[in-house]
Write an enzyme that holds these catalytic residues in place. Structure first.
Site, PDB file in Angstrom:
ATOM      1  N   CYS A  42       0.851  -1.192   0.000  1.00  0.00           N
ATOM      2  CA  CYS A  42       0.000   0.000   0.000  1.00  0.00           C
ATOM      3  C   CYS A  42       0.892   1.250   0.000  1.00  0.00           C
ATOM      4  CB  CYS A  42      -0.895   0.006   1.237  1.00  0.00           C
ATOM      5  SG  CYS A  42      -2.047   1.402   1.278  1.00  0.00           S
ATOM      6  N   ASP A  44       0.476   3.780   1.719  1.00  0.00           N
ATOM      7  CA  ASP A  44       0.443   4.375   3.061  1.00  0.00           C
ATOM      8  C   ASP A  44       1.858   4.680   3.579  1.00  0.00           C
ATOM      9  OD1 ASP A  44       0.235   4.584   6.025  1.00  0.00           O
ATOM     10  OD2 ASP A  44      -1.851   4.019   5.674  1.00  0.00           O
ATOM     11  N   ARG A  46       2.976   4.909   6.389  1.00  0.00           N
ATOM     12  CA  ARG A  46       3.372   4.181   7.598  1.00  0.00           C
ATOM     13  C   ARG A  46       3.850   2.760   7.304  1.00  0.00           C
ATOM     14  NH1 ARG A  46      -2.349   5.232  10.248  1.00  0.00           N
ATOM     15  NH2 ARG A  46      -2.821   4.685   8.098  1.00  0.00           N
ATOM     16  N   HIS A  98      -2.083  -3.941   5.020  1.00  0.00           N
ATOM     17  CA  HIS A  98      -1.922  -3.566   6.432  1.00  0.00           C
ATOM     18  C   HIS A  98      -3.271  -3.320   7.079  1.00  0.00           C
ATOM     19  CE1 HIS A  98      -2.653   0.870   5.919  1.00  0.00           C
ATOM     20  NE2 HIS A  98      -2.399   0.541   4.672  1.00  0.00           N
TER      21      HIS A  98
HETATM   22 CO    CO Z   1      -3.414   1.235   3.048  1.00  0.00          CO
END
Ligand code: CO
Length: 207
Positions: A42, A44, A46, A98
Site C-alpha cells: 500500500c 500508506d 506508515r 496492512h
Molecule cells: Co493502506
C-alpha cells in the site's frame, strides 16, 4: 533556492553512513540490481517496504498503490511484475497489506471521495463477495481488519492469474506468491498462510 533543505541534509547523512560501513556499496549497486523479492504494498506512508523487513537498497523491487491492488488492466502493475519476473528473475512476490488501511475504509464507508472511488470499486467487489462472513463480525474494527486480510488474499490470486506468472510456472521456474499483513499499531508483520507456488496451488486457493 533549494527546497526542502532538511531532506537533502538527511540524504547526505544517510549516504555517508552507508559508505562508512561499506565504501563500495553504491558503486557496486550502480553496476546492477539483483533483488530476489518483489513487494506489492500500500502507498500508506506508515508502511515503508524496505524498513519494515530490514532490507537495504538493491534487495527489494517495489510497487505500491492505494490498498495494494493488483488489477488485470493496470499497465503499471503488470509492467512491474513482468520486469520483475522475466528480467530480474525474482523468486518471491509479496503482496503486503496492512490493518487500518484507509483505502479499505474509504471503499465501504458509503461517502463519495472523488476519482479514487473508481479504484476502490475493486474492494467493494471483494466486500460484496464475502458479505455473509463479514456481516457475522459485529465489531466494526474487526470487520475492517478481516476485509484488509480478504483483500490481500484476493490480490495474491490476481497475481497468480497474471499471464507473466502463469508463463513462469509453466516453464517450471521457481516463483512463490505470498500474502502478508502489517500492523501499523505494533510494527509487526504476519504471514496470512496463503502462499502459492504453482497453478495447482492457485486453483486450490481459489476454491
Ligand atoms: Co493502506
Amino acid at each position: 533556492m533549494k527546497v526542502l533543505p532538511q531532506l537533502f541534509e538527511n540524504n547526505r547523512k544517510w549516504a555517508n553512513q552507508i559508505t562508512k560501513s561499506d565504501p563500495t556499496f553504491f558503486q557496486k549497486l550502480s553496476q546492477q540490481q539483483s533483488p530476489e523479492l518483489l513487494w506489492i504494498g500500500c502507498s500508506d506512508s506508515r508502511v515503508p517496504a524496505n524498513q519494515i523487513v530490514g532490507l537495504l537498497p538493491g534487495e527489494l523491487f517495489v510497487h505500491r498503490n492505494v490498498a495494494n491492488l493488483v488489477i488485470h488492466t493496470d499497465m503499471n502493475c503488470l509492467s512491474v511484475v513482468q520486469y520483475a519476473v522475466e528480467v530480474l528473475k525474482i523468486k518471491h512476490i509479496i503482496v503486503c497489506g496492512h490493518y487500518g488501511c484507509g483505502g479499505i475504509k474509504a471503499a465501504i464507508d458509503n461517502r463519495p471521495h472523488g476519482l479514487i472511488d473508481n479504484w476502490l470499486r475493486h474492494i467493494r467487489d471483494i466486500y460484496r463477495k464475502h458479505l455473509d462472513e463479514l456481516m457475522c463480525i459485529t465489531d466494526k474494527d474487526k470487520q475492517m481488519d478481516r476485509l484488509c486480510e480478504l483483500n490481500i488474499v484476493a490480490q495474491v490470486m490476481n497475481v497468480g492469474n497474471m499471464t507473466t506468472v502463469q508463463d513462469a510456472w509453466e516453464k517450471g521456474r521457481p516463483l512463490s506468491i505470498h500474502g502478508w499483513i502489517y500492523g501499523i499499531s505494533n510494527g509487526i508483520l504476519l504471514d496470512l498462510g496463503v502462499c502459492i507456488s504453482s497453478a495447482e496451488e492457485l486453483k486450490e486457493l481459489e476454491k
